[in-house]
Design a protein around this motif. Sequence first.
Motif, PDB file in Angstrom:
ATOM      1  N   GLN A 286       0.823  -1.356   0.201  1.00 23.92           N
ATOM      2  CA  GLN A 286      -0.230   0.058  -0.016  1.00 23.92           C
ATOM      3  C   GLN A 286       1.054   1.185  -0.017  1.00 23.92           C
ATOM      4  OE1 GLN A 286      -3.451   0.198  -0.105  1.00 23.92           O
ATOM      5  NE2 GLN A 286      -3.297  -1.999  -0.191  1.00 23.92           N
ATOM      6  N   ASN A 287       2.051   1.212   0.868  1.00 24.60           N
ATOM      7  CA  ASN A 287       2.818   2.312   0.913  1.00 24.60           C
ATOM      8  C   ASN A 287       4.286   1.861   0.842  1.00 24.60           C
ATOM      9  OD1 ASN A 287       4.391   4.681   1.623  1.00 24.60           O
ATOM     10  ND2 ASN A 287       3.014   5.114   3.353  1.00 24.60           N
ATOM     11  N   PRO A 288       4.810   2.140  -0.327  1.00 29.02           N
ATOM     12  CA  PRO A 288       6.204   1.467  -0.452  1.00 29.02           C
ATOM     13  C   PRO A 288       7.388   2.280   0.227  1.00 29.02           C
ATOM     14  CG  PRO A 288       5.882   2.555  -2.541  1.00 29.02           C
ATOM     15  CD  PRO A 288       4.725   2.635  -1.617  1.00 29.02           C
ATOM     16  N   GLN A 289       7.073   3.329   1.152  1.00 35.39           N
ATOM     17  CA  GLN A 289       7.946   3.952   1.748  1.00 35.39           C
ATOM     18  C   GLN A 289       8.473   3.388   3.057  1.00 35.39           C
ATOM     19  OE1 GLN A 289       9.360   7.000   0.337  1.00 35.39           O
ATOM     20  NE2 GLN A 289       8.438   6.139  -1.506  1.00 35.39           N
ATOM     21  N   ALA A 290       9.730   3.209   3.421  1.00 31.20           N
ATOM     22  CA  ALA A 290      10.153   2.491   4.599  1.00 31.20           C
ATOM     23  C   ALA A 290      11.575   3.190   4.980  1.00 31.20           C
ATOM     24  CB  ALA A 290      10.077   0.998   4.147  1.00 31.20           C
ATOM     25  N   ALA A 291      11.698   2.703   6.310  1.00 32.91           N
ATOM     26  CA  ALA A 291      12.962   3.372   7.163  1.00 32.91           C
ATOM     27  C   ALA A 291      13.515   1.903   7.567  1.00 32.91           C
ATOM     28  CB  ALA A 291      12.500   4.317   7.859  1.00 32.91           C
ATOM     29  N   LEU A 292      14.919   1.961   7.691  1.00 32.40           N
ATOM     30  CA  LEU A 292      15.784   1.070   8.300  1.00 32.40           C
ATOM     31  C   LEU A 292      16.524   1.746   9.367  1.00 32.40           C
ATOM     32  CD1 LEU A 292      17.244  -0.906   4.959  1.00 32.40           C
ATOM     33  CD2 LEU A 292      15.122  -1.300   6.524  1.00 32.40           C
ATOM     34  N   LEU A 293      16.905   0.950  10.303  1.00 34.20           N
ATOM     35  CA  LEU A 293      17.782   1.459  11.382  1.00 34.20           C
ATOM     36  C   LEU A 293      18.644   0.350  11.763  1.00 34.20           C
ATOM     37  CD1 LEU A 293      18.734   3.541  13.599  1.00 34.20           C
ATOM     38  CD2 LEU A 293      16.868   2.822  15.128  1.00 34.20           C
ATOM     39  N   PHE A 294      20.023   0.645  11.965  1.00 36.91           N
ATOM     40  CA  PHE A 294      21.063  -0.195  12.428  1.00 36.91           C
ATOM     41  C   PHE A 294      21.458   0.453  13.626  1.00 36.91           C
ATOM     42  CE2 PHE A 294      20.999  -1.167   7.858  1.00 36.91           C
ATOM     43  CZ  PHE A 294      21.592  -2.420   7.984  1.00 36.91           C
ATOM     44  N   PHE A 295      21.540  -0.202  14.765  1.00 37.03           N
ATOM     45  CA  PHE A 295      22.101   0.254  15.846  1.00 37.03           C
ATOM     46  C   PHE A 295      23.309  -0.685  16.502  1.00 37.03           C
ATOM     47  CE2 PHE A 295      21.941   0.872  20.863  1.00 37.03           C
ATOM     48  CZ  PHE A 295      22.761   2.078  20.511  1.00 37.03           C
ATOM     49  N   TRP A 296      24.380  -0.017  16.486  1.00 34.51           N
ATOM     50  CA  TRP A 296      25.853  -0.972  16.898  1.00 34.51           C
ATOM     51  C   TRP A 296      26.203  -0.338  18.257  1.00 34.51           C
ATOM     52  CZ3 TRP A 296      27.044   0.277  11.313  1.00 34.51           C
ATOM     53  CH2 TRP A 296      26.441  -0.584  10.385  1.00 34.51           C
ATOM     54  N   ARG A 297      25.517  -0.867  19.246  1.00 37.99           N
ATOM     55  CA  ARG A 297      25.828  -0.111  20.604  1.00 37.99           C
ATOM     56  C   ARG A 297      27.257  -0.333  20.982  1.00 37.99           C
ATOM     57  NH1 ARG A 297      27.096  -1.954  25.793  1.00 37.99           N
ATOM     58  NH2 ARG A 297      27.057  -4.256  25.006  1.00 37.99           N
ATOM     59  N   GLU A 298      28.089  -1.283  20.590  1.00 38.13           N
ATOM     60  CA  GLU A 298      29.302  -1.788  20.870  1.00 38.13           C
ATOM     61  C   GLU A 298      30.107  -0.236  20.496  1.00 38.13           C
ATOM     62  OE1 GLU A 298      27.646  -5.745  20.926  1.00 38.13           O
ATOM     63  OE2 GLU A 298      27.428  -4.012  19.942  1.00 38.13           O
ATOM     64  N   LEU A 299      29.868  -0.024  19.240  1.00 42.33           N
ATOM     65  CA  LEU A 299      30.794   1.160  18.795  1.00 42.33           C
ATOM     66  C   LEU A 299      29.797   2.648  18.673  1.00 42.33           C
ATOM     67  CD1 LEU A 299      31.695  -0.612  15.160  1.00 42.33           C
ATOM     68  CD2 LEU A 299      33.207  -0.409  17.518  1.00 42.33           C
ATOM     69  N   GLU A 300      28.644   2.343  19.545  1.00 42.07           N
ATOM     70  CA  GLU A 300      28.060   3.780  19.835  1.00 42.07           C
ATOM     71  C   GLU A 300      27.455   4.470  18.452  1.00 42.07           C
ATOM     72  OE1 GLU A 300      30.904   5.640  22.563  1.00 42.07           O
ATOM     73  OE2 GLU A 300      30.148   4.571  24.046  1.00 42.07           O
ATOM     74  N   ARG A 301      27.195   3.597  17.461  1.00 46.38           N
ATOM     75  CA  ARG A 301      26.963   3.973  16.323  1.00 46.38           C
ATOM     76  C   ARG A 301      25.417   3.683  15.854  1.00 46.38           C
ATOM     77  NH1 ARG A 301      32.669   2.518  13.039  1.00 46.38           N
ATOM     78  NH2 ARG A 301      33.691   4.309  13.842  1.00 46.38           N
ATOM     79  N   GLN A 302      24.692   4.535  14.866  1.00 47.54           N
ATOM     80  CA  GLN A 302      23.738   4.037  14.307  1.00 47.54           C
ATOM     81  C   GLN A 302      23.568   4.674  13.040  1.00 47.54           C
ATOM     82  OE1 GLN A 302      19.933   5.489  16.083  1.00 47.54           O
ATOM     83  NE2 GLN A 302      20.497   7.505  16.499  1.00 47.54           N
ATOM     84  N   VAL A 303      22.733   3.783  12.057  1.00 46.35           N
ATOM     85  CA  VAL A 303      22.643   4.608  10.675  1.00 46.35           C
ATOM     86  C   VAL A 303      21.278   4.213  10.303  1.00 46.35           C
ATOM     87  CG1 VAL A 303      23.237   4.161   8.195  1.00 46.35           C
ATOM     88  CG2 VAL A 303      25.140   3.446   9.950  1.00 46.35           C
ATOM     89  N   ARG A 304      20.508   5.472   9.783  1.00 49.39           N
ATOM     90  CA  ARG A 304      19.319   5.648   9.416  1.00 49.39           C
ATOM     91  C   ARG A 304      19.227   5.891   8.108  1.00 49.39           C
ATOM     92  NH1 ARG A 304      16.921  10.551  12.493  1.00 49.39           N
ATOM     93  NH2 ARG A 304      15.121  10.102  11.337  1.00 49.39           N
TER      94      ARG A 304
END
Length: 409
Positions: A286-304
């Motif tokens: 219905q709605n092909p818009q989406a978001a991904l989130l990676f969270f790498w706690r050990e490196l204190e990083r995230q990617v959106r």
Amino acid sequence: MTVPLFDSVPGFDQPIAVLKHCHDKIRKQLTTLQNLLAYLPQQGNTTESQQAAKAVLQYFNQAAHLHHDDEEQDLMPMLQASATGADADLLATLVPGILADHQRMDQAWSTLRPQLDAIAAGASTALSVDGVNAYVDAYHAHMGKEESQLATMARRLFSAQQMEQLGAAMQRRRGIAPEDAAAPAAGAVPLPGPVHDAATLAAMRTDYLHSSLSEADVLADPVAQFQKWFDEALKAQVSEPNAMSLSTVSPEGKPSSRIVLIKQFDEQGFTWYTNYNSDKGQQLAQNPQAALLFFWRELERQVRIEGTVVKTSAAESDEYFNVRPLLSRLSAIASQQSAPIASRAQLEANYETVAAVAGETPARPAHWGGYRLRPERIEFWQGRRSRFHDRIVFVRGADGQWSMERLQP
């Protein structure tokens, strides 16, 4: 010279000393285990042997696992993030061996534990001589390796802030409130018990100290930058670095999120596989818009990552489906993902029905396949002290070219 009445116990302001103190306690319990091995054939199952078995069980069932978590989740990832040159080369060979040691010792303990449980309960005197000796020898060799190499490297490389961070993580793992610790670590607010009030929740925070991110650090291509960070997450032994949160939106505008595993990424996008009839599949239709989130706690990083989702080709879905383990393929066929079912027994019965007729090379069902998110926005977030984080975002223009800018935290 004055001799202390008691062994001094280091505080969490000295995390490497705390880890060494844990090793000393492990050595004492290993000695108890060896003494028990010699005691049982001569004295049998007495109150003393039961107490000794209980002491060994209590330590290796609980404290030893916390110690391993200190090393796997904090000490070694921090070393890998800090080390360069010869230190990094040493860690590349050392860390996999230490992780393998932990697994082998866990397996050996799973054999010894039932024997000790029976001794502690007064029901047996059986304790494997070979099992105990192998366990003791493995632990002694393992601790010697850590003390001579990991501990020395940490003392040499870690800043005072990193030592605080390591000590704070170790406190939180043990549920120790800062005021109970010998020396509170900056930024650590472990929970003393269940959280019921807003003030306690508001006080929960951890200062991020690992690294920084400047415009000069970032590659011009965000997919290449993601590859760089993903490789670093693998090197740091991040737990499930391929796990990502996928957020979709229903036709009514209600968002929902779940964890899925990335299976491929390149210039075309970020790919995962699932049931097309699942909730997320219906929402994406219905709605092909989406978001991904990676969270790498050990490196204190995230990617959106945000963008438009399309299905992979049937050939791509077939190729990946056919390399999955057979049991996973059968599960994909048997499960109508997200649909209600009466019981676990019914779910198992559905699986058995499929397994009985599918054979060794079942065909991919039409309802199962891949999705690829074509990124339009990719943000790299590096945790920094006092919530003053680094945020670098890439946005794809109408011409397909990426532009980069810094965002305020």
